[in-house]
Write a protein that holds these residues in place. Sequence first.
Motif, mmCIF file in Angstrom:
data_model
loop_
_atom_site.group_PDB
_atom_site.id
_atom_site.type_symbol
_atom_site.label_atom_id
_atom_site.label_comp_id
_atom_site.label_asym_id
_atom_site.label_seq_id
_atom_site.Cartn_x
_atom_site.Cartn_y
_atom_site.Cartn_z
ATOM 1 N N THR A 95 -0.072 -8.808 3.073
ATOM 2 C CA THR A 95 1.346 -8.436 3.142
ATOM 3 C C THR A 95 1.688 -7.407 2.077
ATOM 4 N N ILE A 96 1.175 -7.610 0.871
ATOM 5 C CA ILE A 96 1.440 -6.670 -0.223
ATOM 6 C C ILE A 96 0.794 -5.316 0.064
ATOM 7 N N VAL A 97 -0.427 -5.337 0.572
ATOM 8 C CA VAL A 97 -1.109 -4.081 0.912
ATOM 9 C C VAL A 97 -0.300 -3.301 1.939
ATOM 10 N N GLU A 98 0.160 -3.986 2.969
ATOM 11 C CA GLU A 98 0.944 -3.316 4.011
ATOM 12 C C GLU A 98 2.254 -2.776 3.451
ATOM 13 N N SER A 99 2.875 -3.519 2.513
ATOM 14 C CA SER A 99 4.130 -3.063 1.913
ATOM 15 C C SER A 99 3.930 -1.771 1.136
ATOM 16 N N PHE A 100 2.861 -1.686 0.372
ATOM 17 C CA PHE A 100 2.592 -0.488 -0.417
ATOM 18 C C PHE A 100 2.032 0.659 0.421
ATOM 19 N N LEU A 101 1.062 0.348 1.278
ATOM 20 C CA LEU A 101 0.264 1.393 1.925
ATOM 21 C C LEU A 101 0.573 1.601 3.400
ATOM 22 N N GLY A 102 1.398 0.723 3.986
ATOM 23 C CA GLY A 102 1.886 0.977 5.340
ATOM 24 C C GLY A 102 1.080 0.414 6.481
ATOM 25 N N ARG A 103 -0.141 -0.054 6.206
ATOM 26 C CA ARG A 103 -0.963 -0.613 7.287
ATOM 27 C C ARG A 103 -2.102 -1.432 6.691
ATOM 28 N N ILE A 104 -2.682 -2.283 7.519
ATOM 29 C CA ILE A 104 -3.839 -3.065 7.093
ATOM 30 C C ILE A 104 -4.967 -2.988 8.123
ATOM 31 N N GLU A 105 -4.862 -2.040 9.035
ATOM 32 C CA GLU A 105 -5.932 -1.825 10.008
ATOM 33 C C GLU A 105 -6.004 -0.343 10.336
ATOM 34 N N ASP A 106 -7.103 0.062 10.956
ATOM 35 C CA ASP A 106 -7.267 1.473 11.298
ATOM 36 C C ASP A 106 -6.173 1.942 12.247
ATOM 37 N N PRO A 107 -5.642 3.151 12.016
ATOM 38 C CA PRO A 107 -4.747 3.722 13.028
ATOM 39 C C PRO A 107 -5.550 4.031 14.281
ATOM 40 N N LYS A 108 -4.877 4.180 15.397
ATOM 41 C CA LYS A 108 -5.571 4.438 16.653
ATOM 42 C C LYS A 108 -6.300 5.784 16.593
ATOM 43 N N LYS A 109 -7.468 5.820 17.225
ATOM 44 C CA LYS A 109 -8.238 7.058 17.260
ATOM 45 C C LYS A 109 -7.548 8.118 18.102
ATOM 46 N N SER A 110 -7.775 9.375 17.680
ATOM 47 C CA SER A 110 -7.326 10.472 18.534
ATOM 48 C C SER A 110 -8.193 10.504 19.792
ATOM 49 N N LYS A 111 -7.681 11.098 20.857
ATOM 50 C CA LYS A 111 -8.416 11.139 22.123
ATOM 51 C C LYS A 111 -9.720 11.920 21.972
ATOM 52 N N ASN A 112 -10.763 11.422 22.630
ATOM 53 C CA ASN A 112 -12.066 12.093 22.684
ATOM 54 C C ASN A 112 -12.695 12.316 21.306
ATOM 55 N N VAL A 113 -12.410 11.426 20.390
ATOM 56 C CA VAL A 113 -12.997 11.516 19.054
ATOM 57 C C VAL A 113 -13.825 10.262 18.821
ATOM 58 N N SER A 114 -15.097 10.435 18.494
ATOM 59 C CA SER A 114 -15.975 9.273 18.327
ATOM 60 C C SER A 114 -15.714 8.561 17.007
#
Length: 362
Positions: A82-101
Motif C-alpha cells: 500500500t505504501i509503495v503504491e501511494s508513493f510510486l503509483g503502482r505495484i505491478e507492471d504497466p500493460k505492454k505496448s502492442k507488438n512489443v515482446s
Amino acid sequence: MPLFLDLHNLPEGITSAHVAEMHQADLDLEHKYKCRGLTYWCDEKRKTAFCLIEAPSKEALIALHEDAHGAIPTQIIEVNDTIVESFLGRIEDPKKSKNVSLNIINEPAFRTLVVVKIINKTLRTTKVSTLNAAIRGYTQSIKAAVSNYKGKVVKHENNTFLISFNTVTNAVHCGIKIEDAYHGVITPDLEFKIGIHAGTPVTEKDSIFEDTIKSADYLSDIAKGGFSISEVIKDLYEGENQNKPLARNTITILDTADEKFIVSLMDYTEKIWSQNTINVVDFEKNLSYSKSQLYRTMMTLVGKSPNIFLREYRLSKALELLEKQQNNISEIAYLTGFSSPAYFSKCFQKKYKILPSNFTTE
C-alpha cells in the motif's frame, strides 16, 4: 510472503531495454526461488533501477538476481504494498505496448515529497468547534490542491500531510497554492508549515524514502519561514522550467550546508529533548559549534535562539500528549523535560495563551 524493494546502480551504457531484459530473466526463473517479480522502475538519467519482488527472504531475492542476470542489488528494504503504491503509483507492471515482446519501462522512482503541517500558534478555551471546522476546511483545500497538481497524499495524521509528486514543478506549485489558501483566510490561531525535498525510495536506511521524508519534515518543522525547500529542489525546478528562476519571496531555500545543520540539529534534538538536564552547552558540544556561532546560525535558519527552540520543541511534544489525554499535567511536564509542573505551566501559557489545565479538544 515478504515484499522487498531493491536498488541497482546501473553501469554506463545500460539502458531501460537492458533492464527490461533483466526483469524478464527474473520472471523466467522466479519459481525456482519461490519469488514473484511484480514490477520495476528504471531511471536512465540517474542510472538507477528498482525491483519490487515478493520473496521468502532477502537471500532468495539475491540468489534469483544472481542466477538470472548476475546484477546484485546495492540495497534491499522490506516494504508494504500500500505504501509503495501511494508513493510510486503502482505495484505491478504497466500493460505492454502492442507488438512489443519486452515490457520496457523507462520510468524513474525518484519522487518529490511535500510535508504540510497545520500548527497551533495559540489555543482556545472557547469556540474550539469553530477552529476545528476551520481546520477541516483547510484540509479539504489541501487535498483539492494535491489532486489538481497530480499528487497523492501518502499519509494524513494529526494535521500533518505527507504528499508525493512525480515532478518538482507540480510539488512547488501545489505548495504555493496551499500557502495562498492559508493567507486567503486569516485564522490567527493557526499557521501552515511546508517543506519540500526529493529523492529515491531505497537508501541505506530501513524504510522507503526515509531520508527524503525526514529532510522534508525537518524543513517544514523548523526552518525559518512557513515554506522551505532544499537547494536540490530549486535546481530541479529550474531544470524542469528551462532555467526559469523560482520567483517566490516567501520560499526559503536552504543550501547544502544549511540543510546539513538542520538535519544535525533535529537528529540531536530528537534524541535528548525529554532529558531535563540538557542545556545549550550540550548543543554546542554535540553540533561542534561555538556559543556565538550556534546562536547566529539558529537565528538565521530557525529564527529562534537555542534555548527558545528547545523549549518550544518540548512544548509541542507536551501538546501532543495533552491531545492524547493519557497523562496528567505533572506527568507531562516531567515526560517532556521540564524541571517542574509549575515551570511547564508557565511556559505553556506564555506560548499558547492558556494554561495546560484549561486545554480542551472539544
